[in-house]
Design a protein around this motif. Sequence first.
Motif, PDB file in Angstrom:
ATOM      1  N   LEU A  26      40.237  30.448  39.380  1.00 63.00           N
ATOM      2  CA  LEU A  26      40.674  31.748  38.877  1.00 63.00           C
ATOM      3  C   LEU A  26      42.086  31.741  38.310  1.00 63.00           C
ATOM      4  CD1 LEU A  26      39.322  33.944  41.833  1.00 63.00           C
ATOM      5  CD2 LEU A  26      38.210  33.478  39.639  1.00 63.00           C
ATOM      6  N   ASP A  83      44.926  35.643  39.104  1.00 60.37           N
ATOM      7  CA  ASP A  83      43.683  36.178  39.663  1.00 60.37           C
ATOM      8  C   ASP A  83      43.348  35.528  41.002  1.00 60.37           C
ATOM      9  OD1 ASP A  83      43.084  38.044  37.649  1.00 60.37           O
ATOM     10  OD2 ASP A  83      42.281  36.459  36.357  1.00 60.37           O
ATOM     11  N   PHE A 102      42.437  37.684  44.563  1.00 57.92           N
ATOM     12  CA  PHE A 102      41.198  37.598  45.341  1.00 57.92           C
ATOM     13  C   PHE A 102      41.293  36.614  46.501  1.00 57.92           C
ATOM     14  CE2 PHE A 102      39.836  39.184  41.187  1.00 57.92           C
ATOM     15  CZ  PHE A 102      39.072  40.273  41.578  1.00 57.92           C
ATOM     16  N   SER A 155      30.772  39.790  48.237  1.00 61.13           N
ATOM     17  CA  SER A 155      30.937  38.915  47.069  1.00 61.13           C
ATOM     18  C   SER A 155      30.414  39.588  45.808  1.00 61.13           C
ATOM     19  CB  SER A 155      30.191  37.599  47.314  1.00 61.13           C
ATOM     20  OG  SER A 155      30.192  36.782  46.169  1.00 61.13           O
ATOM     21  N   ALA A 165      32.695  42.485  44.735  1.00 61.36           N
ATOM     22  CA  ALA A 165      33.923  41.964  44.135  1.00 61.36           C
ATOM     23  C   ALA A 165      33.659  41.482  42.711  1.00 61.36           C
ATOM     24  CB  ALA A 165      34.461  40.811  44.984  1.00 61.36           C
ATOM     25  N   PHE A 166      32.496  40.880  42.492  1.00 62.59           N
ATOM     26  CA  PHE A 166      32.105  40.430  41.154  1.00 62.59           C
ATOM     27  C   PHE A 166      32.002  41.613  40.187  1.00 62.59           C
ATOM     28  CE2 PHE A 166      28.105  40.204  38.636  1.00 62.59           C
ATOM     29  CZ  PHE A 166      28.549  39.375  37.609  1.00 62.59           C
ATOM     30  N   ALA A 199      35.535  43.167  39.652  1.00 55.98           N
ATOM     31  CA  ALA A 199      36.370  42.347  38.769  1.00 55.98           C
ATOM     32  C   ALA A 199      35.946  42.509  37.316  1.00 55.98           C
ATOM     33  CB  ALA A 199      36.298  40.886  39.193  1.00 55.98           C
ATOM     34  N   THR A 211      31.326  32.452  45.258  1.00 58.50           N
ATOM     35  CA  THR A 211      31.985  33.744  45.089  1.00 58.50           C
ATOM     36  C   THR A 211      33.080  33.648  44.040  1.00 58.50           C
ATOM     37  OG1 THR A 211      31.530  34.350  47.398  1.00 58.50           O
ATOM     38  CG2 THR A 211      33.292  35.553  46.271  1.00 58.50           C
ATOM     39  N   LEU A 216      33.331  35.471  40.317  1.00 60.19           N
ATOM     40  CA  LEU A 216      34.532  36.206  39.893  1.00 60.19           C
ATOM     41  C   LEU A 216      35.067  35.646  38.573  1.00 60.19           C
ATOM     42  CD1 LEU A 216      36.351  36.519  43.339  1.00 60.19           C
ATOM     43  CD2 LEU A 216      35.298  38.376  42.048  1.00 60.19           C
TER      44      LEU A 216
END
Length: 264
Positions: A87, A91, A95, A136, A139-140, A143, A252, A256
Amino acid sequence: MTTVDGSDGPEFSGPSIADFFPPAIFFEGNEFFQIDRIMLLRLVIAGLLILLFWLGTRRMRIVPGRFQGTIEVALDFVRINIAEDLLGKVDGKRFLPLLTTIFFLVLFLNLTGIVPGINIAGTSVIGLPLVLAAASYLAFVYAGLRKHPVAFFKNALFPPGVPWPLYIIVTPIELVSMFVLRPVTLTLRLLMNMVVGHLLLVLFFSASAFFMVDLGGWWILAGVGTQAFGIVFTFFEILVSLLQAYVFTLLTAVYLQLALADEH
């Protein structure tokens, strides 16, 4: 079990699916707050992790001692090898709390499956794997919507560059693979590995006890063999526990990364 001459002999009791549904310890009969051995184990491990990392980071020193150094190495593994590698620093930092929580919670609960007296992983019942997969997944989506408020769902379901008649085929496939299969596969991959690991370990060690204690005689040699398999598989289960924690956290981070990609 019946012996060769027809008389009743000792009976072998192997692993059962009932192992994953132990009786309630607290609040029996309460539909929402009933706590059994596995749920209590999860709460204890969560508390121990909070205490462990609090003790390891509350008095940080420039030259760390062994305990602080171990905690730093463990945290840096997730930060550098997963979060920042996939990431980037910005980022990855955003996360990192989620990725760190997932990795260590999964790892420690996986390892309880080889601890004598516990003998079952806290991730071998679907509740926790499902909750972590949902975290997960959320969060995806978060994001993606935060980075691409308008284009996230549009580009996910209608990939650019595809001839429009093919969207009849492509869009349902993308919908299922991206928004349905991802949390399902995250859940089942972790769950089934831990279930199988528990069943195999219990099978090996219960068979050893049956051969050595209940049957005796020449059957002790068979018990030595199953005991050896159990010991070898215990070390293999440690590796599986680590790999499953790493894979869950890595996927995960990959999801992301896909949500944050500029192609959206």
